[in-house]
Write a protein that holds these residues in place. Structure first.
Motif, PDB file in Angstrom:
ATOM      1  N   MET A 179       0.839  -1.188   0.000  1.00  0.00           N
ATOM      2  CA  MET A 179       0.000   0.000   0.000  1.00  0.00           C
ATOM      3  C   MET A 179       0.880   1.247   0.000  1.00  0.00           C
ATOM      4  O   MET A 179       1.774   1.369   0.813  1.00  0.00           O
ATOM      5  N   ASN A 180       0.563   2.129  -0.905  1.00  0.00           N
ATOM      6  CA  ASN A 180       1.355   3.353  -0.940  1.00  0.00           C
ATOM      7  C   ASN A 180       0.626   4.491  -0.220  1.00  0.00           C
ATOM      8  O   ASN A 180      -0.506   4.357   0.223  1.00  0.00           O
ATOM      9  N   THR A 181       1.295   5.602  -0.131  1.00  0.00           N
ATOM     10  CA  THR A 181       0.805   6.744   0.629  1.00  0.00           C
ATOM     11  C   THR A 181      -0.510   7.283   0.080  1.00  0.00           C
ATOM     12  O   THR A 181      -1.418   7.617   0.854  1.00  0.00           O
ATOM     13  N   GLU A 182      -0.628   7.391  -1.242  1.00  0.00           N
ATOM     14  CA  GLU A 182      -1.856   7.942  -1.820  1.00  0.00           C
ATOM     15  C   GLU A 182      -3.066   7.067  -1.508  1.00  0.00           C
ATOM     16  O   GLU A 182      -4.153   7.570  -1.220  1.00  0.00           O
ATOM     17  N   PHE A 183      -2.872   5.757  -1.557  1.00  0.00           N
ATOM     18  CA  PHE A 183      -3.968   4.833  -1.264  1.00  0.00           C
ATOM     19  C   PHE A 183      -4.468   5.055   0.167  1.00  0.00           C
ATOM     20  O   PHE A 183      -5.668   5.182   0.405  1.00  0.00           O
ATOM     21  N   ILE A 184      -3.533   5.127   1.091  1.00  0.00           N
ATOM     22  CA  ILE A 184      -3.888   5.343   2.494  1.00  0.00           C
ATOM     23  C   ILE A 184      -4.558   6.709   2.669  1.00  0.00           C
ATOM     24  O   ILE A 184      -5.551   6.838   3.391  1.00  0.00           O
ATOM     25  N   LEU A 185      -4.036   7.725   1.987  1.00  0.00           N
ATOM     26  CA  LEU A 185      -4.628   9.069   2.058  1.00  0.00           C
ATOM     27  C   LEU A 185      -6.093   9.048   1.645  1.00  0.00           C
ATOM     28  O   LEU A 185      -6.953   9.602   2.335  1.00  0.00           O
ATOM     29  N   TRP A 186      -6.416   8.398   0.532  1.00  0.00           N
ATOM     30  CA  TRP A 186      -7.791   8.392   0.038  1.00  0.00           C
ATOM     31  C   TRP A 186      -8.712   7.539   0.900  1.00  0.00           C
ATOM     32  O   TRP A 186      -9.866   7.898   1.123  1.00  0.00           O
ATOM     33  N   ILE A 187      -8.196   6.426   1.416  1.00  0.00           N
ATOM     34  CA  ILE A 187      -9.012   5.588   2.308  1.00  0.00           C
ATOM     35  C   ILE A 187      -9.348   6.366   3.582  1.00  0.00           C
ATOM     36  O   ILE A 187     -10.505   6.413   4.021  1.00  0.00           O
ATOM     37  N   VAL A 188      -8.326   6.979   4.188  1.00  0.00           N
ATOM     38  CA  VAL A 188      -8.538   7.746   5.420  1.00  0.00           C
ATOM     39  C   VAL A 188      -9.483   8.924   5.149  1.00  0.00           C
ATOM     40  O   VAL A 188     -10.394   9.202   5.939  1.00  0.00           O
ATOM     41  N   SER A 189      -9.288   9.612   4.039  1.00  0.00           N
ATOM     42  CA  SER A 189     -10.161  10.743   3.691  1.00  0.00           C
ATOM     43  C   SER A 189     -11.600  10.285   3.508  1.00  0.00           C
ATOM     44  O   SER A 189     -12.532  10.917   4.036  1.00  0.00           O
ATOM     45  N   LEU A 190     -11.777   9.210   2.779  1.00  0.00           N
ATOM     46  CA  LEU A 190     -13.115   8.687   2.523  1.00  0.00           C
ATOM     47  C   LEU A 190     -13.816   8.323   3.834  1.00  0.00           C
ATOM     48  O   LEU A 190     -14.959   8.726   4.072  1.00  0.00           O
ATOM     49  N   ILE A 191     -13.111   7.624   4.703  1.00  0.00           N
ATOM     50  CA  ILE A 191     -13.691   7.229   5.989  1.00  0.00           C
ATOM     51  C   ILE A 191     -14.015   8.464   6.831  1.00  0.00           C
ATOM     52  O   ILE A 191     -15.090   8.562   7.429  1.00  0.00           O
ATOM     53  N   ALA A 192     -13.096   9.419   6.861  1.00  0.00           N
ATOM     54  CA  ALA A 192     -13.319  10.638   7.655  1.00  0.00           C
ATOM     55  C   ALA A 192     -14.543  11.403   7.150  1.00  0.00           C
ATOM     56  O   ALA A 192     -15.385  11.849   7.949  1.00  0.00           O
ATOM     57  N   PHE A 193     -14.655  11.569   5.827  1.00  0.00           N
ATOM     58  CA  PHE A 193     -15.803  12.294   5.278  1.00  0.00           C
ATOM     59  C   PHE A 193     -17.116  11.573   5.585  1.00  0.00           C
ATOM     60  O   PHE A 193     -18.126  12.202   5.905  1.00  0.00           O
ATOM     61  N   ILE A 194     -17.106  10.252   5.496  1.00  0.00           N
ATOM     62  CA  ILE A 194     -18.323   9.481   5.781  1.00  0.00           C
ATOM     63  C   ILE A 194     -18.688   9.587   7.254  1.00  0.00           C
ATOM     64  O   ILE A 194     -19.857   9.765   7.605  1.00  0.00           O
ATOM     65  N   VAL A 195     -17.696   9.502   8.130  1.00  0.00           N
ATOM     66  CA  VAL A 195     -17.970   9.612   9.572  1.00  0.00           C
ATOM     67  C   VAL A 195     -18.526  10.989   9.907  1.00  0.00           C
ATOM     68  O   VAL A 195     -19.515  11.113  10.636  1.00  0.00           O
ATOM     69  N   VAL A 196     -17.919  12.041   9.374  1.00  0.00           N
ATOM     70  CA  VAL A 196     -18.416  13.399   9.632  1.00  0.00           C
ATOM     71  C   VAL A 196     -19.849  13.534   9.130  1.00  0.00           C
ATOM     72  O   VAL A 196     -20.710  14.093   9.812  1.00  0.00           O
ATOM     73  N   GLU A 197     -20.126  12.999   7.965  1.00  0.00           N
ATOM     74  CA  GLU A 197     -21.478  13.071   7.402  1.00  0.00           C
ATOM     75  C   GLU A 197     -22.466  12.310   8.274  1.00  0.00           C
ATOM     76  O   GLU A 197     -23.570  12.783   8.534  1.00  0.00           O
ATOM     77  N   ALA A 198     -22.062  11.143   8.755  1.00  0.00           N
ATOM     78  CA  ALA A 198     -22.953  10.334   9.596  1.00  0.00           C
ATOM     79  C   ALA A 198     -23.232  11.026  10.928  1.00  0.00           C
ATOM     80  O   ALA A 198     -24.351  10.972  11.438  1.00  0.00           O
ATOM     81  N   VAL A 199     -22.232  11.677  11.478  1.00  0.00           N
ATOM     82  CA  VAL A 199     -22.396  12.342  12.771  1.00  0.00           C
ATOM     83  C   VAL A 199     -23.254  13.590  12.646  1.00  0.00           C
ATOM     84  O   VAL A 199     -24.105  13.851  13.488  1.00  0.00           O
TER      85      VAL A 199
END
Length: 141
Positions: free
Chosen positions: A1-21
């Motif tokens: 796994m490279n840095t960009e992959f981790i960046l997008w996964i973390v971003s996606l999860i963060a945006f979804i969590v913020v939206e859910a909250v």
């Protein structure tokens, strides 16, 4: 796994969590952009293209859903029968003392819990004006 992959996964999860909250459509567009950028990363697109895809998809989804968001936010509040007593006079039937969390007032034949707007004690028998309603309490002056 490279840095960009981790960046997008973390971003996606963060945006979804913020939206859910928040549940107020504040980051859903960025979640869609992050998902598309993640797909571009999996397909080995360069970082500049991933960022471009993120910005473009986020902007398009924002523009596409803006009328819906505007409609949701512009729904006027529904006034209730209780709102009709705001501005009317009430009679204090139990001393109002905000610090002791006690006090009652009668208006239109109904007894309400009452609190003083400016935290002053108001003795029973005083005529007051209803300034607003908070929950099931009259706020009076």
């Amino acid at each position: 796994m490279n840095t960009e992959f981790i960046l997008w996964i973390v971003s996606l999860i963060a945006f979804i969590v913020v939206e859910a909250v928040t549940a107020q459509l504040v980051t859903i567009w960025f979640a869609a952009g992050a998902l598309c950028a993640l797909v571009a990363e999996v397909l080995d697109a360069p970082l500049w293209l991933q960022l471009t895809i993120f910005v473009v998809v986020s902007a398009i989804t924002l523009a596409a859903t803006r009328p819906l968001v505007k409609k949701m936010k512009s729904n006027p509040s529904v006034s209730t029968n209780a709102d009709s007593i705001i501005g009317q006079k009430a009679l204090v039937t139990e001393d109002i003392d905000n610090l002791a969390a006690k006090g009652r007032a009668d208006i239109n034949g109904m007894s309400w819990s009452a609190r003083s707007e400016d935290n002053t004690k108001i003795p029973a028998g005083t005529e007051v004006v209803v300034r607003r309603i908070e929950g099931v309490k009259l706020i009076v002056k």
